[in-house]
Design an enzyme around this catalytic site. Structure first.
Site, mmCIF file in Angstrom:
data_model
loop_
_atom_site.group_PDB
_atom_site.id
_atom_site.type_symbol
_atom_site.label_atom_id
_atom_site.label_comp_id
_atom_site.label_asym_id
_atom_site.label_seq_id
_atom_site.Cartn_x
_atom_site.Cartn_y
_atom_site.Cartn_z
ATOM 1 N N ASP A 1 0.841 -1.239 0.209
ATOM 2 C CA ASP A 1 -0.054 -0.078 -0.010
ATOM 3 C C ASP A 1 0.720 1.153 0.017
ATOM 4 O O ASP A 1 2.238 1.260 0.557
ATOM 5 C CB ASP A 1 -1.183 0.224 1.277
ATOM 6 N N LYS A 2 0.247 2.379 -0.546
ATOM 7 C CA LYS A 2 0.949 3.670 -0.517
ATOM 8 C C LYS A 2 1.517 3.957 0.746
ATOM 9 O O LYS A 2 2.835 4.469 0.760
ATOM 10 C CB LYS A 2 0.050 4.909 -0.814
#
Length: 250
Positions: free
Chosen positions: A105-106
């Site tokens: 994920d970011k």
């Protein structure tokens, strides 16, 4: 390995585009086994020839396998018009053909593999392979008393998603409340959702391990390096090493 055109070989070495390297060869900037070669079509053996560009030895890589310490705030994608991607962390001259093995994920940090080898990626990420992944999660809130047992049995999330059995243990030596999560799948926001299901919220998440491979502690966030032959062999998979020779665990 059969002979390969010199300009094609230099392109595979990420030296530049086919047109650029052909021009450099004609300009006398390339030497093969100690002799200047001005013919872009000259055939060389990638595994045996010593090729120099402007006096610097160029190493042939049939496939590439990189370990990246992904920082938070960077998305796992090859390109994006609005966000910085993991490939933006790689010099443009070295990006050719690279893609991420799975995704983070970011806001998730840590170990991310990049490769040009699709078979290697599939062998690690296919759902049926059950390759272990280990994370450190900084959390707020207190996990339920039976959280570890629920993880071990396989949590069913609120939306009905069934998670395979996983490991959960506290990290008492950490400066803030931290748990170690070990699982063998990679569903959407899985670590965060599993911890939420047992009463806590993830404030920071870092992946430390994929299968037998641990994040190199010497890699700063955003830094990367090639995997060694020993690291590739540790997966027990047939992969193509830097010289084009198949590597497998003995």
């Amino acid at each position: 390995m059969p002979g390969m055109r010199l300009d094609k070989l230099l392109t595979h070495m990420n030296c530049g585009s086919r047109r650029e390297v052909a021009a450099w060869v004609r300009a006398g900037r390339v030497a093969v086994d100690g002799l200047i070669c001005r013919d872009p079509a000259y055939k060389v053996d990638p595994d045996r020839a010593c090729v120099l560009l402007d006096g610097q030895i160029q190493a042939y890589r049939a496939q590439r396998y990189l370990m990246l310490n992904k920082p938070a705030g960077v998305i796992t994608a090859s390109s994006d018009p609005r966000h910085r991607t993991v490939l933006d962390l790689i010099p443009e001259s070295e990006r050719r053909g690279l893609f991420a093995v799975g995704r983070l994920d970011k806001d998730t940090e840590g170990l991310l593999l990049l490769t040009t080898d699709g078979a290697f990626s599939h062998a690690l990420m296919a759902p049926g392979k059950h390759v272990e992944k280990e994370y450190l999660a900084e959390i707020e809130g207190t996990p339920a008393a039976d959280a570890a047992e629920r993880f071990a049995q396989g949590i069913v999330l609120k939306d009905g998603t069934v998670c395979r059995p996983a490991g959960l243990e506290p990290v008492p030596e950490a400066a803030v409340q931290t748990v170690r999560v070990t699982l063998c799948e990679g569903k959407y926001h899985q670590v965060k959702r599993m911890l939420w299901a047992v009463g806590c919220e993830v404030t920071r998440l870092k992946r430390l391990r994929v299968g037998p491979l641990r994040l190199d502690g010497a890699l700063a966030p955003g830094a990367f390096r090639d995997l060694s032959a020993e690291e590739l062999s540790s997966f027990g998979l047939p992969v193509m090493g830097q010289t084009g020779i198949e590597i497998s665990k003995k």
